[in-house]
Each structure stands twice: as structure tokens, then as C-alpha cells.
Design an enzyme around this catalytic site. Structure first.
Site, mmCIF file in Angstrom:
data_model
loop_
_atom_site.group_PDB
_atom_site.id
_atom_site.type_symbol
_atom_site.label_atom_id
_atom_site.label_comp_id
_atom_site.label_asym_id
_atom_site.label_seq_id
_atom_site.Cartn_x
_atom_site.Cartn_y
_atom_site.Cartn_z
ATOM 1 N N ARG A 182 57.865 -43.576 -85.044
ATOM 2 C CA ARG A 182 58.406 -44.771 -85.696
ATOM 3 C C ARG A 182 57.604 -45.130 -86.956
ATOM 4 O O ARG A 182 58.155 -45.662 -87.923
ATOM 5 C CB ARG A 182 58.399 -45.961 -84.735
ATOM 6 N N HIS A 200 51.997 -49.047 -77.778
ATOM 7 C CA HIS A 200 52.910 -47.916 -77.884
ATOM 8 C C HIS A 200 52.126 -46.679 -78.317
ATOM 9 O O HIS A 200 50.956 -46.545 -77.975
ATOM 10 C CB HIS A 200 54.048 -48.262 -78.839
ATOM 11 N N GLU A 260 60.884 -51.591 -80.694
ATOM 12 C CA GLU A 260 60.828 -50.267 -81.307
ATOM 13 C C GLU A 260 61.386 -50.261 -82.727
ATOM 14 O O GLU A 260 61.144 -49.330 -83.495
ATOM 15 C CB GLU A 260 61.591 -49.271 -80.444
#
Length: 422
Positions: free
Chosen positions: A380, A335, A308
Site C-alpha cells: 500500500r 500493518h 487499508e
């Protein structure tokens, strides 16, 4: 709503600031689920208030769990689990994967769906495992339905968790409520993000659950009680990445308050990563302080267990004065988006010399320029965009509000921090 696209603030002087971050999403959603099936009421202190945790609260309420989440602390009161409910997963992998093993303990059907992109994220290994453990499951991916019967047989199950550590955590979290517990064996390529499984195991033990994890690729949860626990949620250390990166790209100083001395969070790896890039890193009673270097260095790093962090690390690598090789993160293609393809496309669009590999990215020094940085509804990716924007003129971040997934009003917080208007 923030303007879209959002002009990422350019920071021209070394930053010198301290930040207090919202709570960990990973801890909050695990704590909510364990409290929901515990033997008595629990209180969560400093939980994360975000879209992902709001979705978890709503999902558990739909199953009959009492959740009082209107104050700073949240109170969870377990109750008989009921079906005839619909769970909105949004873009929350923890909701899509963690709630079904609990829904199998309810009485009646529980229907799961989510945002359109969520239908592409893998969950089949969890659903197949639940079938083997005694559940009646209709569907192979979102949307799917769990037809709960009020109890689960449990036992041994073999899965391939190479796409997500959440497959393992999902089964372990509810396992103590199954008649035979759960004995989960992994068969496949290495499990990514093992720190998240370590977090799950640690939290189960804090609830008095017996867990065996001494053997590689095997986790056993014994059937038995789940004690209620009043818990203080740690700051989200992965959400610290863009703020610490701000010190790295400006040659400034950033203190993240309340950084734990010991933690299972993946974000703790930022200490080693930033040190390898030339930063000065100091952990004290005040928190974690990072001093940026005069010249940011590239690095060769395996991010398999902390995938991540890849977007912000890639943004830093694109700004570094020497080459970087980011490896071990093929799993982040599954993801919120294919993060490797997205990072290569968006960083490359701003002038970065970046090559996508099977399991990572290769980056070489290049002069970056302004442009539009797309986020693909991925928080992200937005973090990566604002980090580049802090060091490069005229970078605009599309849909920066996607950061609400784990950090409400991130754009306003970031703008205030660097002294501009959002």
C-alpha cells in the site's frame, strides 16, 4: 525484477482509460480456507494469483488439503487434516491468523513462521483464544506451533480485537468445525475494518453456516456442516485505489470494470471518498467510472473501517488544494509497517506539509518535489508512491515489486496504462 528504485511515471495529460483488476485477496483467502474445511470439493473462479494467496495455498496443502491452482480456476478438495507441517506466512496476515484455527483441527504439530517483519505483527489474541477453546499452542508470536489433536472443543471466548478485525474472522472461519462452535466476544476499543468481518459472516452464510451477529461486539458460529461452494471472486476494490486516484490527480477518467453493485469490500468506500474530494463518481453496469476534478479538494474523514485505503487517500490529500484530516486509523501502525509514521516520513520527504497524530494524519497544501519514496516492504505504501509520482516530477519508488503481495506485475501494468516503458 523491476529496477530499484523505480522511476514512477509522470502523467502530464488527463488519463482516459479502463482497467480490469485481479481478484480480491480478502475474498480469495477466505474462500480458500472455507473450501478447505467444507464437506466436498469447491471451485474458485477468477481468484487472485499473488504472493499472499500462493502462501495460503501452500499452507493448506501442507495440512493435507488438495488445491489445484495451476489454471485460471482453482479446485479445492478437502481431506483429513494432518500435522507435521510448516506454514510460511510471509507477510500475509490472513495466513498467520486464519490458518492456526484450522491447524488446531489437524493431527500433529504445525509450525508457523514468516518474513522477519511478520514477527512484529500481532497474533497473540488469536493464540490465546485458541488455548481457551482447547488448543495446545506453543509461543506468543511468530514463530509458534499448534499441536493439533484432530478436534477442538470450542465455546465462548473473549478477545480484544481492537488491533485487527482478522482476530475475529480467524475464529469464525473455522468455528463450525469445533464441537461447540465459537461464541466470540470483543472487549476493548472499537474493532477496526468491520467490513472485513461482514465479509467473513456473509461468506460463512453462503456456505450454509449458521452465524449470529445481531449484538454489537458478539459473533456466534454454530457447529455444523460447511457446504461446498463454487464462487466467482470479485475484483479487488482496494487495489482499485491507485487507478482511481490516477483520474483524480490528472483530471482524467478511469473506469474500473466489473465493480459490484453490492459488496462487503472496504474498497467500495472509495466512491464516497473520491466524491468528497471533488471527483465525479458513477456506478453503472460497466463498472465504476471516476472523473477527476479541475482542483482536487482535501477532506476530513474517519477511515477506521477502511484503514487499508489510508496510504492512497493520504497521497491524494498531499496533492489537494485544501487541508485534510485523516482520522480513526491508529490500528494501521500494526500493518506491514507503521503506516502512519511511514506516510508522514515519506510524504514529508517529498515536501508535503504533514503531521502525524495519534490516530491519523493532518495535511495542508504544499508544493511537492521529487525524491526517493521508501515502501517498507508494504504494497500500500508503493501505491501511495506511484500516485504522487503521477503528479510530481522525479519521484522514485523503492522496492515497487512489493506490490506482488496482492497485484503481480503492478509496475508493468501501471506503466502500460500511462503509456511508458516499465
Amino acid at each position: 525484477m523491476t529496477a530499484d528504485p523505480w522511476p514512477a511515471p509522470r502523467v502530464r495529460e488527463p488519463i482516459d482509460t479502463a482497467v480490469s483488476l485481479p481478484g480480491s485477496k480478502s475474498q480469495t483467502n477466505r474462500a480458500l480456507l472455507l473450501a478447505a474445511i467444507a464437506d466436498g470439493p469447491s471451485t474458485l473462479m477468477r481468484p487472485l494469483h499473488s504472493r499472499d494467496t500462493t502462501l495460503m495455498v501452500a499452507g493448506l496443502r501442507g495440512l493435507g488439503v488438495g488445491v489445484r491452482a495451476d489454471g485460471e480456476d482453482w479446485e479445492i478438495t478437502p481431506g483429513p487434516l494432518r500435522g507435521d507441517a510448516t506454514v510460511d506466512c510471509g507477510l500475509a496476515g490472513t495466513v498467520m491468523r486464519f490458518v492456526p484455527p484450522v491447524a488446531a483441527l489437524a493431527t500433529g504439530p504445525v509450525h508457523f513462521d514468516g518474513d522477519p517483519h511478520m514477527r512484529n505483527r500481532p497474533v497473540g489474541q488469536v493464540l490465546d483464544a485458541l488455548r481457551e477453546l482447547g488448543a495446545d499452542v506453543a509461543g506468543e508470536a511468530l514463530p509458534f506451533t499448534i499441536h493439533g489433536t484432530g478436534r477442538m472443543r470450542g465455546g465462548r471466548v473473549v478477545i480484544d480485537a481492537s488491533a485487527s478485525s482478522q482476530f475475529v474472522s480467524a475464529l469464525l472461519l473455522a468455528g463450525a468445525r469445533y464441537d461447540q462452535g465459537v461464541d466470540v466476544r470483543h472487549d476493548g476499543k472499537p474493532v477496526p475494518s468491520l467490513r472485513h468481518i461482514e465479509m467473513t459472516v456473509a461468506m460463512l452464510r453462503e456456505h450454509g453456516v449458521h452465524v449470529e451477529d445481531a449484538d454489537a461486539n458478539r459473533w456466534y458460529v454454530a457447529p455444523g456442516p460447511i457446504a461446498p461452494v463454487d464462487r466467482v471472486i470479485e475484483p479487488d476494490l482496494s487495489n482499485a485505489a491507485p487507478f482511481l486516484a490516477l483520474a483524480a490527480v490528472t483530471g482524467g477518467r478511469v473506469l474500473v470494470r466489473d465493480w459490484p453493485r453490492s459488496t462487503t469490500q472496504a474498497g467500495d468506500a472509495l466512491r464516497e471518498i473520491l466524491a468528497a474530494m471533488g471527483c465525479s463518481v458513477e456506478l453503472s453496469d460497466d463498472g465504476l467510472r471516476v472523473q477527476g476534478p479541475e482542483r482536487l479538494q482535501g477532506l476530513d474523514v474517519d477511515l477506521h473501517d477502511v484503514g487499508e485505503l489510508t496510504p492512497v487517500v493520504a497521497a491524494l490529500a498531499a496533492l489537494a488544494e485544501s487541508p485534510s484530516q485523516l482520522r480513526g486509523v491508529a490500528h494501521i501502525r500494526h500493518h506491514e509497517t507503521d503506516r502512519l509514521a511511514a506516510l508522514a516520513r515519506e510524504l514529508g520527504g517529498l515536501g508535503a506539509d504533514v503531521t502525524e497524530t495519534d490516530d491519523g494524519l493532518s495535511l495542508r497544501p504544499a508544493r511537492l518535489h521529487g525524491g526517493l519514496f521508501h515502501t517498507y516492504a508494504d504494497h500500500r505504501m508503493a501505491h501511495a508512491g506511484v500516485v504522487v509520482g503521477a503528479a510530481v516530477d522525479d519521484v522514485a519508488v523503492e522496492n515497487v515489486d512489493t506490490t506482488a503481495k496482492t497485484f503481480p506485475d503492478f509496475a508493468g501494468f501501471w506503466a502500460d496504462l500511462v503509456g511508458v516503458s516499465a
